[in-house]
Design a protein around this motif. Structure first.
Motif, PDB file in Angstrom:
ATOM      1  N   ARG A   3       2.604  18.205   5.154  1.00  0.00           N
ATOM      2  CA  ARG A   3       2.887  18.389   3.736  1.00  0.00           C
ATOM      3  C   ARG A   3       4.102  17.560   3.323  1.00  0.00           C
ATOM      4  NH1 ARG A   3       4.872  23.560   3.545  1.00  0.00           N
ATOM      5  NH2 ARG A   3       5.012  23.357   5.773  1.00  0.00           N
ATOM      6  N   ILE A   4       4.076  17.113   2.077  1.00  0.00           N
ATOM      7  CA  ILE A   4       5.201  16.400   1.468  1.00  0.00           C
ATOM      8  C   ILE A   4       5.566  17.145   0.198  1.00  0.00           C
ATOM      9  CG2 ILE A   4       6.062  14.237   0.475  1.00  0.00           C
ATOM     10  CD1 ILE A   4       3.583  12.854   1.690  1.00  0.00           C
ATOM     11  N   THR A   5       6.859  17.308  -0.039  1.00  0.00           N
ATOM     12  CA  THR A   5       7.329  17.844  -1.309  1.00  0.00           C
ATOM     13  C   THR A   5       8.027  16.720  -2.054  1.00  0.00           C
ATOM     14  OG1 THR A   5       7.604  20.072  -0.414  1.00  0.00           O
ATOM     15  CG2 THR A   5       8.807  19.549  -2.447  1.00  0.00           C
ATOM     16  N   TYR A   6       7.533  16.433  -3.247  1.00  0.00           N
ATOM     17  CA  TYR A   6       8.125  15.439  -4.138  1.00  0.00           C
ATOM     18  C   TYR A   6       8.979  16.187  -5.149  1.00  0.00           C
ATOM     19  CZ  TYR A   6       4.359  12.493  -2.319  1.00  0.00           C
ATOM     20  OH  TYR A   6       3.512  11.791  -1.494  1.00  0.00           O
ATOM     21  N   ILE A   7      10.223  15.782  -5.304  1.00  0.00           N
ATOM     22  CA  ILE A   7      11.110  16.428  -6.261  1.00  0.00           C
ATOM     23  C   ILE A   7      11.479  15.431  -7.352  1.00  0.00           C
ATOM     24  CG2 ILE A   7      13.293  17.637  -6.604  1.00  0.00           C
ATOM     25  CD1 ILE A   7      13.134  18.547  -3.688  1.00  0.00           C
ATOM     26  N   GLN A   8      11.123  15.780  -8.584  1.00  0.00           N
ATOM     27  CA  GLN A   8      11.411  14.945  -9.743  1.00  0.00           C
ATOM     28  C   GLN A   8      12.906  15.005 -10.078  1.00  0.00           C
ATOM     29  OE1 GLN A   8       9.239  12.964 -11.282  1.00  0.00           O
ATOM     30  NE2 GLN A   8       7.493  13.654 -10.072  1.00  0.00           N
ATOM     31  N   PRO A   9      13.414  14.044 -10.836  1.00  0.00           N
ATOM     32  CA  PRO A   9      14.830  14.075 -11.223  1.00  0.00           C
ATOM     33  C   PRO A   9      15.256  15.367 -11.929  1.00  0.00           C
ATOM     34  CG  PRO A   9      13.906  11.937 -11.697  1.00  0.00           C
ATOM     35  CD  PRO A   9      12.754  12.828 -11.292  1.00  0.00           C
ATOM     36  N   MET A  25       3.474   7.023  -0.517  1.00  0.00           N
ATOM     37  CA  MET A  25       3.090   6.446  -1.810  1.00  0.00           C
ATOM     38  C   MET A  25       1.633   6.762  -2.147  1.00  0.00           C
ATOM     39  SD  MET A  25       2.382   2.530  -2.860  1.00  0.00           S
ATOM     40  CE  MET A  25       0.735   2.750  -2.205  1.00  0.00           C
ATOM     41  N   HIS A  26       0.712   6.500  -1.208  1.00  0.00           N
ATOM     42  CA  HIS A  26      -0.702   6.759  -1.481  1.00  0.00           C
ATOM     43  C   HIS A  26      -0.957   8.251  -1.712  1.00  0.00           C
ATOM     44  CE1 HIS A  26      -1.637   2.624   0.070  1.00  0.00           C
ATOM     45  NE2 HIS A  26      -2.378   2.708  -1.025  1.00  0.00           N
ATOM     46  N   ALA A  27      -0.249   9.100  -0.992  1.00  0.00           N
ATOM     47  CA  ALA A  27      -0.394  10.540  -1.204  1.00  0.00           C
ATOM     48  C   ALA A  27       0.039  10.926  -2.611  1.00  0.00           C
ATOM     49  CB  ALA A  27       0.424  11.307  -0.165  1.00  0.00           C
ATOM     50  N   ALA A  28       1.121  10.326  -3.096  1.00  0.00           N
ATOM     51  CA  ALA A  28       1.594  10.614  -4.457  1.00  0.00           C
ATOM     52  C   ALA A  28       0.568  10.168  -5.494  1.00  0.00           C
ATOM     53  CB  ALA A  28       2.931   9.924  -4.709  1.00  0.00           C
ATOM     54  N   LEU A  29       0.036   8.972  -5.324  1.00  0.00           N
ATOM     55  CA  LEU A  29      -0.943   8.459  -6.282  1.00  0.00           C
ATOM     56  C   LEU A  29      -2.201   9.320  -6.292  1.00  0.00           C
ATOM     57  CD1 LEU A  29      -0.632   4.617  -5.648  1.00  0.00           C
ATOM     58  CD2 LEU A  29       0.339   5.939  -7.543  1.00  0.00           C
ATOM     59  N   ALA A  30      -2.693   9.694  -5.109  1.00  0.00           N
ATOM     60  CA  ALA A  30      -3.913  10.490  -5.005  1.00  0.00           C
ATOM     61  C   ALA A  30      -3.738  11.897  -5.562  1.00  0.00           C
ATOM     62  CB  ALA A  30      -4.366  10.559  -3.546  1.00  0.00           C
ATOM     63  N   SER A  31      -2.503  12.378  -5.566  1.00  0.00           N
ATOM     64  CA  SER A  31      -2.228  13.746  -6.014  1.00  0.00           C
ATOM     65  C   SER A  31      -1.681  13.825  -7.431  1.00  0.00           C
ATOM     66  CB  SER A  31      -1.234  14.407  -5.049  1.00  0.00           C
ATOM     67  OG  SER A  31      -1.760  14.414  -3.752  1.00  0.00           O
ATOM     68  N   CYS A  46       7.377  -4.818  -4.432  1.00  0.00           N
ATOM     69  CA  CYS A  46       7.731  -4.571  -5.826  1.00  0.00           C
ATOM     70  C   CYS A  46       8.839  -3.527  -6.010  1.00  0.00           C
ATOM     71  CB  CYS A  46       6.502  -4.153  -6.636  1.00  0.00           C
ATOM     72  SG  CYS A  46       5.904  -2.486  -6.290  1.00  0.00           S
ATOM     73  N   ALA A  47       9.059  -2.663  -5.056  1.00  0.00           N
ATOM     74  CA  ALA A  47      10.093  -1.625  -5.112  1.00  0.00           C
ATOM     75  C   ALA A  47       9.859  -0.565  -6.182  1.00  0.00           C
ATOM     76  CB  ALA A  47      11.487  -2.233  -5.270  1.00  0.00           C
ATOM     77  N   THR A  48       8.619  -0.414  -6.665  1.00  0.00           N
ATOM     78  CA  THR A  48       8.334   0.618  -7.671  1.00  0.00           C
ATOM     79  C   THR A  48       7.789   1.903  -7.053  1.00  0.00           C
ATOM     80  OG1 THR A  48       6.129  -0.269  -8.138  1.00  0.00           O
ATOM     81  CG2 THR A  48       7.967  -1.068  -9.515  1.00  0.00           C
ATOM     82  N   CYS A  49       7.988   2.058  -5.757  1.00  0.00           N
ATOM     83  CA  CYS A  49       7.648   3.316  -5.080  1.00  0.00           C
ATOM     84  C   CYS A  49       8.887   3.860  -4.369  1.00  0.00           C
ATOM     85  CB  CYS A  49       6.479   3.138  -4.115  1.00  0.00           C
ATOM     86  SG  CYS A  49       6.841   2.106  -2.679  1.00  0.00           S
ATOM     87  N   HIS A  50      10.039   3.472  -4.878  1.00  0.00           N
ATOM     88  CA  HIS A  50      11.334   3.873  -4.323  1.00  0.00           C
ATOM     89  C   HIS A  50      11.485   5.392  -4.347  1.00  0.00           C
ATOM     90  CE1 HIS A  50      15.936   4.019  -5.199  1.00  0.00           C
ATOM     91  NE2 HIS A  50      15.746   4.080  -3.897  1.00  0.00           N
ATOM     92  N   ARG A  84      14.233   4.640   0.443  1.00  0.00           N
ATOM     93  CA  ARG A  84      13.113   4.063   1.183  1.00  0.00           C
ATOM     94  C   ARG A  84      12.028   3.700   0.187  1.00  0.00           C
ATOM     95  NH1 ARG A  84      12.370   4.920   6.681  1.00  0.00           N
ATOM     96  NH2 ARG A  84      10.770   3.332   6.327  1.00  0.00           N
ATOM     97  N   LEU A  85      11.147   2.799   0.577  1.00  0.00           N
ATOM     98  CA  LEU A  85       9.936   2.532  -0.186  1.00  0.00           C
ATOM     99  C   LEU A  85       8.880   3.479   0.368  1.00  0.00           C
ATOM    100  CD1 LEU A  85       9.839  -1.371  -0.368  1.00  0.00           C
ATOM    101  CD2 LEU A  85      10.790   0.255  -2.023  1.00  0.00           C
ATOM    102  N   SER A  86       8.302   4.291  -0.489  1.00  0.00           N
ATOM    103  CA  SER A  86       7.363   5.308  -0.013  1.00  0.00           C
ATOM    104  C   SER A  86       6.090   4.711   0.577  1.00  0.00           C
ATOM    105  CB  SER A  86       7.037   6.306  -1.131  1.00  0.00           C
ATOM    106  OG  SER A  86       6.445   5.682  -2.234  1.00  0.00           O
ATOM    107  N   CYS A  87       5.800   3.454   0.255  1.00  0.00           N
ATOM    108  CA  CYS A  87       4.627   2.800   0.841  1.00  0.00           C
ATOM    109  C   CYS A  87       4.827   2.500   2.321  1.00  0.00           C
ATOM    110  CB  CYS A  87       4.276   1.516   0.088  1.00  0.00           C
ATOM    111  SG  CYS A  87       5.504   0.186   0.224  1.00  0.00           S
ATOM    112  N   GLN A  88       6.056   2.552   2.784  1.00  0.00           N
ATOM    113  CA  GLN A  88       6.364   2.198   4.167  1.00  0.00           C
ATOM    114  C   GLN A  88       6.566   3.414   5.071  1.00  0.00           C
ATOM    115  OE1 GLN A  88       6.337  -1.242   5.167  1.00  0.00           O
ATOM    116  NE2 GLN A  88       5.283  -1.075   3.198  1.00  0.00           N
TER     117      GLN A  88
END
Length: 107
Positions: A3-9, A25-31, A46-50, A84-88
């Motif tokens: 599981r991953i928990t994403y916390i917004q600002p 990154m892919h998990a965020a997009l899919a969810s 591109c650094a847009t998945c920071h 980190r870049l979430s794609c990595q």
């Protein structure tokens, strides 16, 4: 499944289950997690998945590679030692419970 928990600002949290080998990154997009643009699709160009990896997980995700390190200098929000870049970051059972904080801006 890990599981991953994403916390917004603003502090809003979204927890998602992810198959092993899927990038943060892919998990965020899919969810439908907002705040990850992923303009390059995960090519670390591109650094847009920071994201900011929670300090409790900073050693478990491992160090960033050379290309990722260079791209982190191009983030819209301030780079920190936890950036980190979430794609990595590939998910695995060892990263179960991973917490990432999303920056104020991506582009």
């Amino acid at each position: 499944m890990p599981r991953i928990t994403y916390i917004q600002p603003d502090g809003t949290e979204q927890c998602v289950e992810v198959a092993d080998g899927v990038s943060v990154m892919h998990a965020a997009l899919a969810s439908g997690v907002s705040g990850i643009l992923a303009e390059c699709g995960g090519a670390a160009s591109c650094a847009t998945c920071h994201v900011y990896v929670d300090a409790a997980f900073s050693e478990r995700v491992g160090p960033c590679g050379e290309d990722e390190d260079a791209m982190l200098d191009c983030t819209a929000s301030a780079r920190t030692s936890l950036s980190r870049l979430s794609c990595q970051i590939e998910m695995s059972d060892e990263l179960d419970g991973l917490i990432v904080h999303l920056p104020e801006a991506q582009a």
